[in-house]
Design a protein around this motif. Sequence first.
Motif, PDB file in Angstrom:
ATOM      1  N   LYS A 173      16.699   8.312 -22.436  1.00  0.00           N
ATOM      2  CA  LYS A 173      16.998   9.527 -23.306  1.00  0.00           C
ATOM      3  C   LYS A 173      18.039   9.228 -24.638  1.00  0.00           C
ATOM      4  CE  LYS A 173      16.836  12.710 -19.340  1.00  0.00           C
ATOM      5  NZ  LYS A 173      17.692  13.508 -18.331  1.00  0.00           N
ATOM      6  N   VAL A 174      17.820  10.062 -25.422  1.00  0.00           N
ATOM      7  CA  VAL A 174      18.837  10.030 -26.600  1.00  0.00           C
ATOM      8  C   VAL A 174      19.528  11.693 -27.017  1.00  0.00           C
ATOM      9  CG1 VAL A 174      19.066   9.537 -29.124  1.00  0.00           C
ATOM     10  CG2 VAL A 174      17.457   8.192 -27.704  1.00  0.00           C
ATOM     11  N   THR A 175      20.824  11.733 -27.011  1.00  0.00           N
ATOM     12  CA  THR A 175      21.248  13.019 -27.255  1.00  0.00           C
ATOM     13  C   THR A 175      22.153  12.812 -28.413  1.00  0.00           C
ATOM     14  OG1 THR A 175      23.011  12.230 -25.842  1.00  0.00           O
ATOM     15  CG2 THR A 175      21.432  13.739 -24.790  1.00  0.00           C
ATOM     16  N   GLY A 176      22.469  13.761 -29.146  1.00  0.00           N
ATOM     17  CA  GLY A 176      23.159  13.683 -30.514  1.00  0.00           C
ATOM     18  C   GLY A 176      22.439  13.552 -31.728  1.00  0.00           C
ATOM     19  N   ASP A 177      23.015  12.989 -32.679  1.00  0.00           N
ATOM     20  CA  ASP A 177      22.213  12.872 -33.982  1.00  0.00           C
ATOM     21  C   ASP A 177      21.084  11.958 -33.776  1.00  0.00           C
ATOM     22  OD1 ASP A 177      21.522  12.668 -36.579  1.00  0.00           O
ATOM     23  OD2 ASP A 177      23.370  11.719 -37.390  1.00  0.00           O
ATOM     24  N   PHE A 178      19.946  12.456 -34.105  1.00  0.00           N
ATOM     25  CA  PHE A 178      18.722  11.396 -33.858  1.00  0.00           C
ATOM     26  C   PHE A 178      18.280  10.929 -35.065  1.00  0.00           C
ATOM     27  CE2 PHE A 178      14.232  10.865 -33.241  1.00  0.00           C
ATOM     28  CZ  PHE A 178      14.301  10.406 -31.862  1.00  0.00           C
ATOM     29  N   ASN A 179      18.976  11.089 -36.204  1.00  0.00           N
ATOM     30  CA  ASN A 179      18.811  10.414 -37.427  1.00  0.00           C
ATOM     31  C   ASN A 179      18.999   8.963 -37.270  1.00  0.00           C
ATOM     32  OD1 ASN A 179      17.780  12.428 -38.934  1.00  0.00           O
ATOM     33  ND2 ASN A 179      19.740  13.199 -39.603  1.00  0.00           N
ATOM     34  N   LEU A 180      20.199   8.486 -36.530  1.00  0.00           N
ATOM     35  CA  LEU A 180      20.397   7.208 -36.244  1.00  0.00           C
ATOM     36  C   LEU A 180      19.117   6.466 -35.671  1.00  0.00           C
ATOM     37  CD1 LEU A 180      23.557   5.616 -34.824  1.00  0.00           C
ATOM     38  CD2 LEU A 180      21.315   4.898 -34.040  1.00  0.00           C
ATOM     39  N   MET A 181      18.203   7.226 -34.748  1.00  0.00           N
ATOM     40  CA  MET A 181      16.978   6.674 -34.302  1.00  0.00           C
ATOM     41  C   MET A 181      16.123   6.615 -35.375  1.00  0.00           C
ATOM     42  SD  MET A 181      18.220   5.973 -31.318  1.00  0.00           S
ATOM     43  CE  MET A 181      16.807   5.563 -30.445  1.00  0.00           C
ATOM     44  N   MET A 182      15.867   7.538 -36.213  1.00  0.00           N
ATOM     45  CA  MET A 182      14.986   7.591 -37.223  1.00  0.00           C
ATOM     46  C   MET A 182      15.254   6.464 -38.067  1.00  0.00           C
ATOM     47  SD  MET A 182      13.065  10.482 -36.688  1.00  0.00           S
ATOM     48  CE  MET A 182      12.340  10.909 -38.565  1.00  0.00           C
ATOM     49  N   ASN A 183      16.526   6.077 -38.396  1.00  0.00           N
ATOM     50  CA  ASN A 183      16.595   4.997 -39.273  1.00  0.00           C
ATOM     51  C   ASN A 183      17.227   3.673 -38.564  1.00  0.00           C
ATOM     52  OD1 ASN A 183      16.552   6.536 -42.030  1.00  0.00           O
ATOM     53  ND2 ASN A 183      17.636   7.771 -40.794  1.00  0.00           N
ATOM     54  N   TRP A 184      16.763   3.503 -37.444  1.00  0.00           N
ATOM     55  CA  TRP A 184      17.360   2.206 -36.665  1.00  0.00           C
ATOM     56  C   TRP A 184      16.930   0.961 -37.451  1.00  0.00           C
ATOM     57  CZ3 TRP A 184      19.599   2.391 -31.852  1.00  0.00           C
ATOM     58  CH2 TRP A 184      19.989   0.856 -31.346  1.00  0.00           C
ATOM     59  N   GLY A 185      16.087   0.655 -37.914  1.00  0.00           N
ATOM     60  CA  GLY A 185      15.758  -0.535 -38.657  1.00  0.00           C
ATOM     61  C   GLY A 185      16.701  -0.656 -39.977  1.00  0.00           C
ATOM     62  N   LYS A 186      16.674   0.499 -40.553  1.00  0.00           N
ATOM     63  CA  LYS A 186      17.751   0.140 -41.776  1.00  0.00           C
ATOM     64  C   LYS A 186      19.021  -0.083 -41.372  1.00  0.00           C
ATOM     65  CE  LYS A 186      19.479   3.068 -45.717  1.00  0.00           C
ATOM     66  NZ  LYS A 186      19.358   4.431 -46.351  1.00  0.00           N
ATOM     67  N   ILE A 187      19.691   0.690 -40.240  1.00  0.00           N
ATOM     68  CA  ILE A 187      20.946   0.669 -39.677  1.00  0.00           C
ATOM     69  C   ILE A 187      21.483  -0.820 -39.221  1.00  0.00           C
ATOM     70  CG2 ILE A 187      22.579   1.392 -38.140  1.00  0.00           C
ATOM     71  CD1 ILE A 187      21.372   4.109 -38.830  1.00  0.00           C
ATOM     72  N   PHE A 188      20.225  -1.197 -38.405  1.00  0.00           N
ATOM     73  CA  PHE A 188      20.611  -2.543 -37.669  1.00  0.00           C
ATOM     74  C   PHE A 188      19.937  -3.598 -38.366  1.00  0.00           C
ATOM     75  CE2 PHE A 188      21.800   0.398 -34.645  1.00  0.00           C
ATOM     76  CZ  PHE A 188      23.097  -0.195 -34.176  1.00  0.00           C
ATOM     77  N   GLY A 189      20.242  -3.802 -39.688  1.00  0.00           N
ATOM     78  CA  GLY A 189      19.774  -5.079 -40.493  1.00  0.00           C
ATOM     79  C   GLY A 189      18.412  -5.195 -40.935  1.00  0.00           C
ATOM     80  N   GLY A 190      17.680  -3.885 -40.830  1.00  0.00           N
ATOM     81  CA  GLY A 190      16.341  -3.977 -41.198  1.00  0.00           C
ATOM     82  C   GLY A 190      15.445  -4.759 -40.112  1.00  0.00           C
ATOM     83  N   ASN A 191      15.947  -5.157 -38.787  1.00  0.00           N
ATOM     84  CA  ASN A 191      15.364  -5.859 -37.906  1.00  0.00           C
ATOM     85  C   ASN A 191      15.460  -5.044 -36.627  1.00  0.00           C
ATOM     86  OD1 ASN A 191      15.234  -7.701 -35.580  1.00  0.00           O
ATOM     87  ND2 ASN A 191      14.488  -9.060 -37.399  1.00  0.00           N
ATOM     88  N   GLN A 192      14.229  -4.785 -35.899  1.00  0.00           N
ATOM     89  CA  GLN A 192      14.269  -4.127 -34.813  1.00  0.00           C
ATOM     90  C   GLN A 192      14.595  -4.939 -33.436  1.00  0.00           C
ATOM     91  OE1 GLN A 192      10.300  -2.571 -35.085  1.00  0.00           O
ATOM     92  NE2 GLN A 192      10.591  -1.658 -36.963  1.00  0.00           N
ATOM     93  N   ALA A 193      15.154  -5.922 -33.748  1.00  0.00           N
ATOM     94  CA  ALA A 193      15.165  -6.740 -32.465  1.00  0.00           C
ATOM     95  C   ALA A 193      15.942  -6.291 -31.097  1.00  0.00           C
ATOM     96  CB  ALA A 193      16.080  -8.103 -32.889  1.00  0.00           C
ATOM     97  N   HIS A 194      17.246  -5.634 -31.485  1.00  0.00           N
ATOM     98  CA  HIS A 194      17.608  -5.331 -30.185  1.00  0.00           C
ATOM     99  C   HIS A 194      17.598  -3.700 -30.195  1.00  0.00           C
ATOM    100  CE1 HIS A 194      20.105  -8.657 -28.908  1.00  0.00           C
ATOM    101  NE2 HIS A 194      20.171  -8.920 -30.218  1.00  0.00           N
ATOM    102  N   GLY A 195      16.921  -3.051 -30.755  1.00  0.00           N
ATOM    103  CA  GLY A 195      16.634  -1.756 -30.561  1.00  0.00           C
ATOM    104  C   GLY A 195      15.303  -1.062 -30.052  1.00  0.00           C
TER     105      GLY A 195
END
Length: 555
Positions: free
Chosen positions: A333-355
């Motif tokens: 589950k994900v609660t709170g600001d879902f924009n972080l999930m929408m921009n996961w690749g950008k926020i975490f180094g442009g890589n989806q490795a740990h996400g």
Amino acid sequence: MKILLINGSPKGKRSNSLRLAKSFIEGVKAVKEADGNSVEVDELELASLTIGACRGCFACWNATPGKCVIKDDMQMVIEKQLASDLIVWSFPLYYFNVPGLLKNLIDRQLPMALPFMAERTDGYGNGSHKARYENLNIKHVVVSTCGFYTARGNYDSVLNMFDHFLGKGTFETIFCGQGELFKIKELSDRTDAYLNSVKKAGSEYASGAITEATRQELSALLYEKEEFERMADASWGIDKTTGQKESEDLIFTRQMAALYNKASWDGKDKVLEMYYTDLGKTYQILLGKDGSKVVTDSSLTATTRIETTFELWQKISRKEISGEEALGKQMYKVTGDFNLMMNWGKIFGGNQAHGPAQASGQAQAASPSSQSTNPSMTSMLIPWITFWISVSINSKIGSLISLAVCALIPAIMGKHRLIIWDKLSLIAVAGLSLAANLTGKGHLISNAGYLVFAFFWLISCMTKEPLSAAYVKYAYGGDSALKNPLFMKPNYILSACWGLLYICTTIWTFFLGRAGLGILIPIINNLVPIFMGIFTAWFSKWYPAWKARGGKPSR
């Protein structure tokens, strides 16, 4: 062609450098075999051989010329070297040089040289010994990884040694920093891309020479210095302040935090809260202007909270399970600001490795060249809009204008690939325009167009790719988005809504015309799609966030 791969790593087949060496050989082999040549690859794993240290007795020079008195595997190694066309030396950097077992092999090559003094012909060093076996035309490639963030400046000792016994400028090198990353499945996006560059280098080498463009790719950092060093420090699992051993889940979370891309900071700090439900542990990652920080006492207010089992998050990070699918099935589950999930690749180094592998379905932007050929819904809409407006005003002239637009669309939208819905629209609009021109019943035919357009949307809902998804999927990873329930479900719903809207449009347009209220038709028929467009934009963001919360209203 005979290739000898000398694996000088004490780790044997678990060697990170070996992965690079094999990729290089794959490239060489592909080119040679394409040219009709047979390629034989012989791999020597020094960790499984017995090669003792040189005794310095010089028996191989005077008592048994060309043969060592030590009876072990080295004589076999020399025979294989002499029979090779290409030798690939593969090893990790150990204390700024080669590992000890490879140094033993290099020392034990003494039987391959003559004892008599000679001048060097390459102007490198002072004094030399002639080779016992000349004109062999053996080529050499040296491949190595190291644990520093870059290979630059760390291989001077290695280069000097190979320059001395192979000859300066006579061999090719591929040195790569951040070598330990190649064993981490979570980082396979970056490491696999690098291995592809190494393979390309092998192909170019076999064709003549490695290009400068490929050399630039090979010299590029897998991760920036600060990012890599934070991951490397976290991997030891030891608190830098206390020296205490840390748990696996904390180590994992620290490494995830190390992937944070500071350039993604939008002026507001964010707090990603990870709650590992199977462990009952909560960690918070503060994402700010100057970097990230892991907080273990839950003292911050979470911006976005992810509730997942630690085991599931590890599987997602290793791509053993799709993050999109897992979220769509409400496995976390994900609660709170879902924009972080929408921009996961950008926020975490442009890589989806740990996400969550872009849990929302949003992927990294496509390259400019691919974007230019992606379909555009404009290709479908322009003929319909032109038809509805022009034919409603004047059946004869409007139908000709509409036909002209249909003919010009391939040229107007030349940068965008036309898909089935574009082509069907062109056929439908052209047919309706001809009908309007021949019958002169522009209003009636125009209204029929709304019904045809509605059927396009509704029929697409019975296929694996609803109409809206056929166009917008390219902003969410292309065809991979079709496997994402959080992308597909709202697109099916929205396509159905648009279909129903145009059925309703057909109905009210007909009755308004019959009631003598035709003046309202263009107003309503333009305003309603605008409101529907606003709803579409809202729903496409609301639905994934609602589903991620477990289908519960936001607090």
